[in-house]
Scaffold this motif. Structure first.
Motif, PDB file in Angstrom:
ATOM      1  N   ASP A   2       0.800  -1.219   0.000  1.00  0.00           N
ATOM      2  CA  ASP A   2       0.000   0.000   0.000  1.00  0.00           C
ATOM      3  C   ASP A   2       0.837   1.275   0.000  1.00  0.00           C
ATOM      4  N   THR A   5       3.243   4.640  -4.414  1.00  0.00           N
ATOM      5  CA  THR A   5       2.407   5.694  -5.013  1.00  0.00           C
ATOM      6  C   THR A   5       2.715   5.913  -6.492  1.00  0.00           C
ATOM      7  N   LYS A  24      -3.402  -1.392  -6.821  1.00  0.00           N
ATOM      8  CA  LYS A  24      -4.229  -1.051  -5.678  1.00  0.00           C
ATOM      9  C   LYS A  24      -4.348   0.463  -5.493  1.00  0.00           C
ATOM     10  N   GLU A  25      -5.267   0.852  -4.611  1.00  0.00           N
ATOM     11  CA  GLU A  25      -5.479   2.263  -4.303  1.00  0.00           C
ATOM     12  C   GLU A  25      -4.196   2.901  -3.772  1.00  0.00           C
ATOM     13  N   GLY A  26      -4.017   4.172  -4.078  1.00  0.00           N
ATOM     14  CA  GLY A  26      -2.845   4.890  -3.600  1.00  0.00           C
ATOM     15  C   GLY A  26      -1.804   5.139  -4.669  1.00  0.00           C
ATOM     16  N   PRO A  47      -6.616   1.319 -10.376  1.00  0.00           N
ATOM     17  CA  PRO A  47      -7.275   1.750  -9.142  1.00  0.00           C
ATOM     18  C   PRO A  47      -8.386   2.759  -9.405  1.00  0.00           C
ATOM     19  N   SER A  48      -9.299   2.886  -8.449  1.00  0.00           N
ATOM     20  CA  SER A  48     -10.421   3.824  -8.606  1.00  0.00           C
ATOM     21  C   SER A  48     -10.061   5.229  -8.141  1.00  0.00           C
ATOM     22  N   GLY A  49      -8.904   5.394  -7.491  1.00  0.00           N
ATOM     23  CA  GLY A  49      -8.457   6.718  -7.068  1.00  0.00           C
ATOM     24  C   GLY A  49      -7.826   7.481  -8.216  1.00  0.00           C
ATOM     25  N   ILE A  51      -5.423   9.071 -10.859  1.00  0.00           N
ATOM     26  CA  ILE A  51      -4.171   8.532 -11.379  1.00  0.00           C
ATOM     27  C   ILE A  51      -3.850   9.175 -12.728  1.00  0.00           C
ATOM     28  N   SER A  72     -11.284   7.510 -12.842  1.00  0.00           N
ATOM     29  CA  SER A  72     -10.234   8.021 -11.953  1.00  0.00           C
ATOM     30  C   SER A  72      -9.029   8.564 -12.724  1.00  0.00           C
TER      31      SER A  72
END
Length: 211
Positions: A2, A5, A24-26, A47-49, A51, A72
């Motif tokens: 996690d 980044t 993954k997220e982040g 990821p859904s965050g 990017i 995202s």
């Protein structure tokens, strides 16, 4: 883990046995050619965050059949899926305003594309050589289609241009040998050289007074 980044440029370039990617997220950025030439890659999960993606991220991933760019994604570089010969289906979302140049260049298995609302331009050679592409849906927000954007899309039979398109670049539909009909809206003020060169099947075209 996690704590990651960013994925740097060419981080996994040429990993020819890599079959699946789950990010993954982040993760905030993916560098140029990060997964380029991963010839066994079949699936991608972004990821859904928020990017951003560099250029040629999935260049020449020749086993990739489907891909999804989620909402995202805030920025996307050129040549993202260039020479992904097996890519048949793609889902495009995101907050970007242009389809970058050569994004799907040479994706000769791609059959259908729906460009999302908010996109204002389609870049140079974005879909050039997509010889199986027969269905393209363009958003009402589209203003410009750059040169050779749909060059040699030899399965394309009909194109419906949105009402606010203002410019068509050089050779934009050159080599679309099955293209039969296209109506150019009154908003268009310029059509580039060789725009419809070698469109042997073209039987009807309406050019407005605005050109």
């Amino acid at each position: 883990p996690d704590t990651i980044t960013a994925i740097g440029s060419s981080a996994f370039y040429g990993c020819k046995r890599l079959e699946s990617i789950i990010l993954k997220e982040g993760i905030l950025s993916i560098g140029n050619y990060a997964f380029g030439d991963c010839s066994s890659l079949k699936s991608i999960e972004l990821p859904s965050g928020p990017i951003s993606m560099g250029s040629s991220v999935f260049y020449n991933c020749s086993s990739l059949r489907t891909a999804s760019i989620p909402s995202s994604v805030k920025a996307i570089g050129s040549e993202t899926f260039e020479d992904c010969y097996s890519l048949e289906e793609v889902s495009l979302e995101g907050a970007y305003t242009s389809i970058p140049e050569r994004m799907f260049f040479g994706c000769n298995s791609l059959k259908k594309v729906e460009i999302p609302q908010g996109v204002t331009s389609i870049g140079t050679s974005a879909f050039s050589g997509c010889s199986s592409l027969s269905d393209i849906s363009m958003p009402d927000t589209l203003v410009a289609i750059e040169e050779v954007a749909f060059g040699n899309c030899s399965s394309l039979k009909q194109v419906n241009l949105p009402e606010d398109v203002r410019s068509l670049g050089s050779a934009v539909f050159a080599g679309c040998v099955k293209l039969q009909k296209i109506s150019i809206p009154d908003s268009v003020i310029s059509i580039g050289s060789r725009a419809f060169s070698s469109c042997y099947s073209l039987v009807e075209i309406v050019i407005p007074d605005s050109v």
